[in-house]
Scaffold this motif. Structure first.
Motif, PDB file in Angstrom:
ATOM      1  N   SER A  11      10.086  -1.226   6.081  1.00 34.80           N
ATOM      2  CA  SER A  11       8.799  -1.459   5.433  1.00 34.80           C
ATOM      3  C   SER A  11       8.375  -0.239   4.642  1.00 34.80           C
ATOM      4  CB  SER A  11       7.738  -1.778   6.493  1.00 34.80           C
ATOM      5  OG  SER A  11       6.437  -1.718   5.938  1.00 34.80           O
ATOM      6  N   GLY A  12       7.797  -0.493   3.476  1.00 29.91           N
ATOM      7  CA  GLY A  12       7.278   0.593   2.662  1.00 29.91           C
ATOM      8  C   GLY A  12       5.944   1.117   3.146  1.00 29.91           C
ATOM      9  N   LEU A  13       5.355   0.469   4.155  1.00 33.52           N
ATOM     10  CA  LEU A  13       4.053   0.908   4.643  1.00 33.52           C
ATOM     11  C   LEU A  13       4.107   2.310   5.226  1.00 33.52           C
ATOM     12  CD1 LEU A  13       2.760  -2.342   6.400  1.00 33.52           C
ATOM     13  CD2 LEU A  13       2.112  -1.442   4.160  1.00 33.52           C
ATOM     14  N   SER A  14       5.295   2.713   5.696  1.00 29.54           N
ATOM     15  CA  SER A  14       5.425   4.039   6.308  1.00 29.54           C
ATOM     16  C   SER A  14       5.859   5.102   5.309  1.00 29.54           C
ATOM     17  CB  SER A  14       6.439   3.983   7.459  1.00 29.54           C
ATOM     18  OG  SER A  14       7.702   3.565   6.986  1.00 29.54           O
ATOM     19  N   GLN A  15       6.026   4.722   4.034  1.00 28.92           N
ATOM     20  CA  GLN A  15       6.470   5.684   3.026  1.00 28.92           C
ATOM     21  C   GLN A  15       5.309   6.221   2.211  1.00 28.92           C
ATOM     22  OE1 GLN A  15      10.379   3.166   1.822  1.00 28.92           O
ATOM     23  NE2 GLN A  15      10.077   5.039   0.645  1.00 28.92           N
ATOM     24  N   GLN A  16       5.419   7.475   1.850  1.00 26.00           N
ATOM     25  CA  GLN A  16       4.439   8.081   0.963  1.00 26.00           C
ATOM     26  C   GLN A  16       4.733   7.673  -0.483  1.00 26.00           C
ATOM     27  OE1 GLN A  16       1.797   9.894   1.996  1.00 26.00           O
ATOM     28  NE2 GLN A  16       2.454   9.546   4.119  1.00 26.00           N
ATOM     29  N   GLN A  17       3.688   7.552  -1.269  1.00 25.46           N
ATOM     30  CA  GLN A  17       3.863   7.229  -2.680  1.00 25.46           C
ATOM     31  C   GLN A  17       4.725   8.293  -3.353  1.00 25.46           C
ATOM     32  OE1 GLN A  17       2.433   4.345  -3.856  1.00 25.46           O
ATOM     33  NE2 GLN A  17       3.626   4.587  -5.726  1.00 25.46           N
ATOM     34  N   GLY A  18       5.783   7.878  -4.028  1.00 26.29           N
ATOM     35  CA  GLY A  18       6.660   8.810  -4.703  1.00 26.29           C
ATOM     36  C   GLY A  18       7.806   9.322  -3.853  1.00 26.29           C
ATOM     37  N   SER A  19       7.840   8.975  -2.562  1.00 20.76           N
ATOM     38  CA  SER A  19       8.924   9.426  -1.695  1.00 20.76           C
ATOM     39  C   SER A  19      10.163   8.555  -1.884  1.00 20.76           C
ATOM     40  CB  SER A  19       8.489   9.389  -0.227  1.00 20.76           C
ATOM     41  OG  SER A  19       8.257   8.040   0.183  1.00 20.76           O
ATOM     42  N   VAL A  20      11.323   9.098  -1.530  1.00 21.73           N
ATOM     43  CA  VAL A  20      12.583   8.374  -1.631  1.00 21.73           C
ATOM     44  C   VAL A  20      13.277   8.429  -0.270  1.00 21.73           C
ATOM     45  CG1 VAL A  20      14.835   8.208  -2.754  1.00 21.73           C
ATOM     46  CG2 VAL A  20      12.836   8.982  -4.068  1.00 21.73           C
TER      47      VAL A  20
END
Length: 302
Positions: free
Chosen positions: A36-45
């Motif tokens: 899930s992208g919910l745990s990712q910071q904006q701009g992170s890879v």
């Protein structure tokens, strides 16, 4: 119990790690990934590595980006193959692919494979590409900004093959029509008998067009199934086995009399045609090669 405002930074980092582990997981054999992208910071890879020749990726609520490296554990013979170690890969986006764009990263340059879909857009098509020995390839998924990401999921299946003939690819942009549709020569026929996912003798009952796949669907009545890696041709009792084989629409396959030897690969669960000589022509080719002790493998021909 302390309130939210009293949790320190270490607690938040720990909770973020637990949250991430709940929404990101590999299959046991590292063939598939779901997260899930919910745990990712904006701009992170997020870096992901999968080690099987086929699998899936499901990215819920895309945010940030994913970089996916595919390093299949191919058998040495398959990895070398007749094409000098070239590996062909294909990705098949789900019909509801939303929220991201999929790129091929080749030596640091990006090539768009699948764009973000609008609700009314037609289903995205299969895209294929090849990697030569020593070439660095990766898949890069970039989330696209949306006000509501709760309904977005970027999912696809992938397949990689060593020495996969170009005629098997569905992405007609990557191959010429002449190469995809030309008849196999004797060497290719004999090799196809040894390396194909299915080897079947049968007759063409009918040919239908699948405009969505841009493919011809060949209805086959199989009189003998020499080999099938997956259950493609089925029958009971004395009845001939029946199955379907697909090929590119532009090849212009038509129903006709006579017996053929159908060979090919299974591509995302469907049989795709490789070499298909008339059976009598295959018998002649096989007999000559066997007499010269030049057959790559045995087949119990009539």
């Amino acid at each position: 119990m302390p309130g939210f405002g009293r949790w320190n930074n270490a607690t938040w980092i720990l909770l973020l790690g637990i949250f991430h582990s709940c929404f990101s997981s590999y299959s046991e054999d590292q063939c598939s990934w779901r997260g899930s992208g919910l745990s990712q910071q904006q701009g992170s890879v997020e870096q992901i590595s999968l080690h099987c020749s086929e699998g899936t990726l499901d990215w819920l609520y895309p945010k940030g980006a994913l970089r996916l490296t595919l390093t299949p554990r191919l058998a040495p013979v398959a990895a070398a193959g007749p094409d000098g170690g070239v590996i062909t890969a294909c990705v098949k986006p789900s019909e509801q692919f939303h929220g991201a764009q999929l790129y091929l990263e080749r030596d640091g340059l990006l090539e768009l494979l699948v764009g973000d879909r609008m609700e009314a857009s037609p289903p995205p098509r299969v895209r294929c590409f090849s990697r030569t020995p020593g070439e660095r390839l990766a898949l890069f998924l970039q989330a696209t900004p949306h006000q509501d990401i709760s309904r977005r999921t970027a999912s696809f299946r992938y397949e990689l093959r060593g020495g996969w003939m170009a005629r098997m690819a569905l992405d007609s942009n990557a191959i010429s029509r002449e190469d995809a549709c030309r008849p196999c020569n004797d060497t290719e026929i004999l090799m196809a008998v040894c390396t194909s996912d299915f080897v079947v003798r049968g007759n063409i009952q009918s040919v239908e067009e699948d405009e969505t796949l841009r493919a011809a669907v060949i209805k086959v009545s199989a009189t003998r199934v020499f080999r099938q890696k997956y259950t493609l041709f089925t029958g009971s009792g004395r009845l001939a086995s029946r199955g379907e084989v697909r090929t590119l629409l532009q090849c212009g396959v038509r129903p006709g009399p006579g017996s053929f030897l159908f060979t090919g690969r299974v591509h995302f669960g469907e049989a795709w045609l490789g070499c298909a000589p008339r059976y009598k022509d295959f018998q002649r080719t096989y007999s000559v090669a066997k007499a010269a002790q030049q057959i790559p493998c045995e087949l119990p021909v009539d």
